[in-house]
Design a protein around this motif. Structure first.
Motif, PDB file in Angstrom:
ATOM      1  N   ARG A  36     -14.707   1.097  -1.183  1.00 35.84           N
ATOM      2  CA  ARG A  36     -13.915   0.279  -2.102  1.00 35.84           C
ATOM      3  C   ARG A  36     -13.742  -1.105  -1.487  1.00 35.84           C
ATOM      4  NH1 ARG A  36     -10.868   2.878  -6.133  1.00 35.84           N
ATOM      5  NH2 ARG A  36     -11.064   5.150  -6.129  1.00 35.84           N
ATOM      6  N   LEU A  37     -14.232  -2.122  -2.153  1.00 34.51           N
ATOM      7  CA  LEU A  37     -14.141  -3.481  -1.623  1.00 34.51           C
ATOM      8  C   LEU A  37     -12.703  -4.007  -1.673  1.00 34.51           C
ATOM      9  CD1 LEU A  37     -17.362  -5.061  -3.185  1.00 34.51           C
ATOM     10  CD2 LEU A  37     -17.080  -3.965  -0.950  1.00 34.51           C
ATOM     11  N   LEU A  38     -12.031  -3.807  -2.786  1.00 32.96           N
ATOM     12  CA  LEU A  38     -10.649  -4.276  -2.945  1.00 32.96           C
ATOM     13  C   LEU A  38      -9.794  -3.115  -3.461  1.00 32.96           C
ATOM     14  CD1 LEU A  38     -11.302  -7.741  -4.677  1.00 32.96           C
ATOM     15  CD2 LEU A  38     -11.045  -7.263  -2.238  1.00 32.96           C
ATOM     16  N   TRP A  40      -6.777  -2.441  -3.268  1.00 29.83           N
ATOM     17  CA  TRP A  40      -5.427  -2.783  -3.712  1.00 29.83           C
ATOM     18  C   TRP A  40      -5.423  -3.539  -5.049  1.00 29.83           C
ATOM     19  CZ3 TRP A  40      -6.602  -7.793  -3.835  1.00 29.83           C
ATOM     20  CH2 TRP A  40      -7.430  -8.325  -2.841  1.00 29.83           C
ATOM     21  N   LEU A  41      -6.600  -3.812  -5.586  1.00 34.47           N
ATOM     22  CA  LEU A  41      -6.708  -4.623  -6.799  1.00 34.47           C
ATOM     23  C   LEU A  41      -6.290  -3.827  -8.036  1.00 34.47           C
ATOM     24  CD1 LEU A  41      -7.714  -7.247  -8.192  1.00 34.47           C
ATOM     25  CD2 LEU A  41      -9.964  -6.142  -8.362  1.00 34.47           C
ATOM     26  N   ARG A  74      -1.381  -7.482  -6.809  1.00 31.81           N
ATOM     27  CA  ARG A  74      -2.419  -8.507  -6.922  1.00 31.81           C
ATOM     28  C   ARG A  74      -3.317  -8.133  -8.080  1.00 31.81           C
ATOM     29  NH1 ARG A  74      -4.281  -9.286  -0.742  1.00 31.81           N
ATOM     30  NH2 ARG A  74      -3.470  -7.153  -0.583  1.00 31.81           N
ATOM     31  N   ALA A 139     -11.812 -12.186  -3.505  1.00 30.00           N
ATOM     32  CA  ALA A 139     -10.919 -11.813  -2.408  1.00 30.00           C
ATOM     33  C   ALA A 139     -10.237 -13.047  -1.807  1.00 30.00           C
ATOM     34  CB  ALA A 139     -11.698 -11.071  -1.331  1.00 30.00           C
ATOM     35  N   LEU A 142      -7.496 -14.257  -4.199  1.00 25.60           N
ATOM     36  CA  LEU A 142      -6.344 -13.348  -4.242  1.00 25.60           C
ATOM     37  C   LEU A 142      -5.586 -13.325  -2.921  1.00 25.60           C
ATOM     38  CD1 LEU A 142      -7.744 -10.366  -6.341  1.00 25.60           C
ATOM     39  CD2 LEU A 142      -6.033 -12.053  -7.008  1.00 25.60           C
ATOM     40  N   TYR A 184     -15.420  -3.322  -7.712  1.00 26.24           N
ATOM     41  CA  TYR A 184     -14.510  -3.681  -6.623  1.00 26.24           C
ATOM     42  C   TYR A 184     -13.707  -2.495  -6.113  1.00 26.24           C
ATOM     43  CZ  TYR A 184     -15.295  -8.707  -6.730  1.00 26.24           C
ATOM     44  OH  TYR A 184     -15.855  -9.949  -6.610  1.00 26.24           O
ATOM     45  N   ALA A 186     -11.233  -0.928  -7.697  1.00 26.67           N
ATOM     46  CA  ALA A 186      -9.835  -1.238  -7.999  1.00 26.67           C
ATOM     47  C   ALA A 186      -8.980   0.024  -8.061  1.00 26.67           C
ATOM     48  CB  ALA A 186      -9.736  -1.994  -9.322  1.00 26.67           C
TER      49      ALA A 186
END
Length: 272
Positions: A36-38, A40-41, A74, A139, A142, A184, A186
């Motif tokens: 997972r790249l982000l 927390w998105l 975010r 990223a 954000l 991403y 998310a």
């Protein structure tokens, strides 16, 4: 002429050496879990026709709810095209334009709605990002701001997949939001519409309201008035990270904030 091969040429070790990338069974053996790249998105997709076209009475309360959420989350906020997108598609179809061009034209209308939302949140440090920036610098933005706003359409342009029936682009803002959220990794994907969720009957009266349903089951129902594009349900079955989506009524105060907080509001559609 004999081709000269350097004596110091080196091979690059790879599990895919001498394999064809077209054979999915061979490739599957070297696949690993996708990171997972982000993680927390949180992605919030605002309906164009259902919310944006209603003007200030619908848009301003939605924006205020998103503003209240900036302190804790975010967000990647995406917008759809609405009735103007349908108009430009109608004109394009009348002119005989191909699917890819139609997709690009409708995407410009979704972009206009994104600029409107970004302008309303500008005082909070939120700005509009183009497709290229979302793909490569999300990223970074954000890290400086709690949220950004972007066009919900996928950036396929003239490379849009041809539909099986007609010429309307199959991947519109609902699909674009899903693809971005999954790419991403998310944590959450929320669709903000003007109905409480999925209903088997009249959504205005909540007839046959479904608080939770599987994507495959919903596809088999073949309901005529789904609040999200059917292709999203198909994508949900093949996604790497997004295992469920949530549809909430943006016209009901507090729904967006409650959904972002993890409450079961509206309809949750999960992968089977």
């Amino acid at each position: 002429m004999t081709e000269l091969v350097p004596t110091n040429a080196k091979d690059v070790p790879s599990a895919l050496v001498r394999q064809t990338l077209l054979d999915r069974e061979l490739v599957k053996a070297v696949e690993r879990p996708v990171i997972r790249l982000l993680p927390w998105l949180r992605v919030v997709a605002i309906g164009g026709r259902s919310i944006m076209d209603r003007g200030r009475e619908a848009v301003l309360p939605v924006v205020e709810e998103l503003r209240s959420a900036l302190a804790e989350h975010r967000l990647l906020i995406l917008t759809g095209a609405g009735v103007r997108g349908r108009h430009v598609l109608g004109v394009g179809l009348d002119l005989g334009l191909p699917t890819g061009v139609l997709g690009g034209l409708a995407a410009t209308e979704a972009e206009q709605n994104a600029h409107l939302v970004a302008a309303l949140l500008a005082a909070d440090g939120v700005s509009y990002l183009s497709h290229g920036t979302v793909a490569n610098q999300l990223a970074t933005h954000l890290a400086a701001s709690p949220a950004v706003v972007a066009n919900g359409y996928p950036p396929y342009g003239v490379h849009e997949f041809p539909p099986t029936v007609g010429k309307i682009p199959p991947h519109r803002s609902d699909a674009g939001a899903f693809l971005l959220a999954d790419a991403y990794g998310a944590a959450q994907l929320i669709y903000v519409k003007d109905v409480d969720g999925v209903c088997t009957g009249d959504p205005a009266t909540r007839e046959g309201f479904l608080p939770q349903v599987g994507a495959g089951e919903l596809l088999r129902m073949e309901l005529p008035g789904l609040p999200v594009d059917r292709i999203v349900l198909e994508l949900l079955g093949a996604a790497k990270h997004v295992t469920q989506i949530q549809i909430v009524n943006g016209l009901t105060s507090g729904n967006i904030g409650r959904a972002l907080a993890g409450e079961h509001v509206g309809t949750i559609i999960h992968a089977d």
